[in-house]
Design a protein around this motif. Structure first.
Motif, mmCIF file in Angstrom:
data_model
loop_
_atom_site.group_PDB
_atom_site.id
_atom_site.type_symbol
_atom_site.label_atom_id
_atom_site.label_comp_id
_atom_site.label_asym_id
_atom_site.label_seq_id
_atom_site.Cartn_x
_atom_site.Cartn_y
_atom_site.Cartn_z
ATOM 1 N N ASN A 60 0.867 -1.256 -0.077
ATOM 2 C CA ASN A 60 0.182 -0.036 0.051
ATOM 3 C C ASN A 60 0.748 1.325 0.121
ATOM 4 O O ASN A 60 0.681 2.374 -0.799
ATOM 5 C CB ASN A 60 -0.920 -0.037 1.083
ATOM 6 C CG ASN A 60 -2.309 -0.649 0.789
ATOM 7 O OD1 ASN A 60 -2.552 -0.989 -0.096
ATOM 8 N ND2 ASN A 60 -2.880 -0.918 2.022
ATOM 9 N N GLN A 100 -8.283 9.358 -5.995
ATOM 10 C CA GLN A 100 -8.286 8.048 -6.424
ATOM 11 C C GLN A 100 -7.582 7.257 -5.497
ATOM 12 O O GLN A 100 -7.940 5.971 -5.288
ATOM 13 C CB GLN A 100 -7.821 7.890 -7.858
ATOM 14 C CG GLN A 100 -8.533 8.588 -8.966
ATOM 15 C CD GLN A 100 -7.729 8.435 -10.240
ATOM 16 O OE1 GLN A 100 -6.686 9.254 -10.546
ATOM 17 N NE2 GLN A 100 -8.414 7.492 -11.322
ATOM 18 N N TYR A 155 -8.877 3.850 -3.353
ATOM 19 C CA TYR A 155 -8.068 2.625 -3.333
ATOM 20 C C TYR A 155 -8.029 2.131 -1.934
ATOM 21 O O TYR A 155 -8.102 0.975 -1.849
ATOM 22 C CB TYR A 155 -6.952 2.905 -4.296
ATOM 23 C CG TYR A 155 -5.872 1.716 -3.768
ATOM 24 C CD1 TYR A 155 -5.808 0.493 -4.364
ATOM 25 C CD2 TYR A 155 -4.744 2.081 -2.967
ATOM 26 C CE1 TYR A 155 -4.995 -0.399 -3.904
ATOM 27 C CE2 TYR A 155 -3.808 1.194 -2.468
ATOM 28 C CZ TYR A 155 -3.915 -0.136 -2.900
ATOM 29 O OH TYR A 155 -2.907 -0.993 -2.651
ATOM 30 N N MET A 186 -14.373 -3.563 -7.884
ATOM 31 C CA MET A 186 -13.278 -2.611 -8.150
ATOM 32 C C MET A 186 -13.450 -1.961 -9.416
ATOM 33 O O MET A 186 -13.427 -0.633 -9.469
ATOM 34 C CB MET A 186 -11.982 -3.374 -8.249
ATOM 35 C CG MET A 186 -10.751 -2.416 -8.272
ATOM 36 S SD MET A 186 -9.311 -3.287 -8.403
ATOM 37 C CE MET A 186 -8.206 -1.483 -8.384
ATOM 38 N N ILE A 197 -11.977 4.088 -8.736
ATOM 39 C CA ILE A 197 -10.691 4.135 -8.289
ATOM 40 C C ILE A 197 -9.697 4.460 -9.572
ATOM 41 O O ILE A 197 -9.132 5.258 -9.845
ATOM 42 C CB ILE A 197 -10.414 2.904 -8.011
ATOM 43 C CG1 ILE A 197 -11.094 2.649 -6.277
ATOM 44 C CG2 ILE A 197 -8.935 2.866 -7.432
ATOM 45 C CD1 ILE A 197 -10.863 1.426 -5.750
#
Length: 253
Positions: free
Chosen positions: A33, A60, A64, A175, A180
């Motif tokens: 991450n 974004q 995420y 997703m 995102i």
């Protein structure tokens, strides 16, 4: 409520045990991450970005991180029963306790990553009008939604041998349906309205708006009421199925 209070110490204990025995795995996810955040900002800075570009990237990346929490918690919730034994978990220690363990573990991942994102944003002078109330509000709603959805995916494993593959497909679709890889301004207004019916879109977009735009996410009251109705129906349906399936397993013992 009394049952939840009774099992709360077990939830904390299992969370610590999970972190202890899978610490290396969680450290790798955290490192991933942080790398995504750092590389994204670094690549953006190579192209002389405008203030709009910077705000869009923050928008974004915040989405995420929230989705990472959702995806991680749901994926590992869907495999709890195969890893620890179905009958043991659904009749001895309530399944929702173990679901909460996964949610909390990935919440910790999210919080550390989100703090890093804010530090990077401030150091790069990325403009944001974050609403602390909005951020907290959407985190609470996300937690509340993850419990019944995680339970549902876990229970589906009782009927499906390909639950891992199914979970990956479901998460991949989710997703693509949340902002995102794209932002809402890139889509027609009708498409955005249709996506807003999806509770996960509501959560991710609301969280993003709270981080970048402040209290804008609170303005659309009908969407909040729709989400609350969806959440209530999800809890009613999930715990009804949970009770029925638990009784079915007990009769088969």
């Amino acid at each position: 409520m009394n049952e939840l209070i009774t099992y709360f110490p077990y939830m904390i204990k299992n969370t610590i045990i999970e972190l202890r025995y899978n610490l290396k795995q969680y450290v790798w996810w955290l490192a991933f991450n942080l790398s995504v955040i750092f590389l994204s900002v670094f690549l953006m800075n190579l192209s002389a970005p405008t203030e709009t570009d910077k705000s869009r990237l923050l928008f974004q990346l915040s989405g995420y991180l929230l989705f990472f929490w959702i995806a991680g918690a749901l994926y590992f919730s869907s495999s709890i029963l195969s890893r620890r034994g179905f009958i043991l978990n659904i009749t001895s220690l309530p399944l929702y306790v173990l679901i909460n363990v996964q949610i909390i573990n990935f919440l910790l991942q999210f919080l550390m990553s989100f703090v890093f994102l804010l530090v990077i944003a401030l150091s790069n002078h990325i403009h944001m009008a974050a609403s602390i109330l909005g951020v907290f509000y959407f985190l609470v709603l996300t937690y509340l939604l993850l419990v019944p959805v995680g339970l549902t995916l876990s229970l589906l494993e009782y009927y499906s041998r390909n639950m891992k593959r199914m979970s990956i497909i479901i998460l991949a679709i989710l997703m693509l349906s949340v902002p995102i890889l794209w932002v809402p301004t890139q889509l027609p207004a009708l498409a955005v309205q249709l996506l807003s019916v999806n509770p996960f879109y509501f959560l991710v977009n609301g969280f993003q708006s709270s981080v970048v735009l402040g209290q804008v996410a609170f303005y659309n009251i009908p969407l909040h009421l729709l989400f609350m109705c969806e959440l209530a129906l999800m809890y009613i349906w999930t715990f009804y199925c949970y009770k029925k399936l638990k009784d079915e397993i007990n009769r088969e013992k």
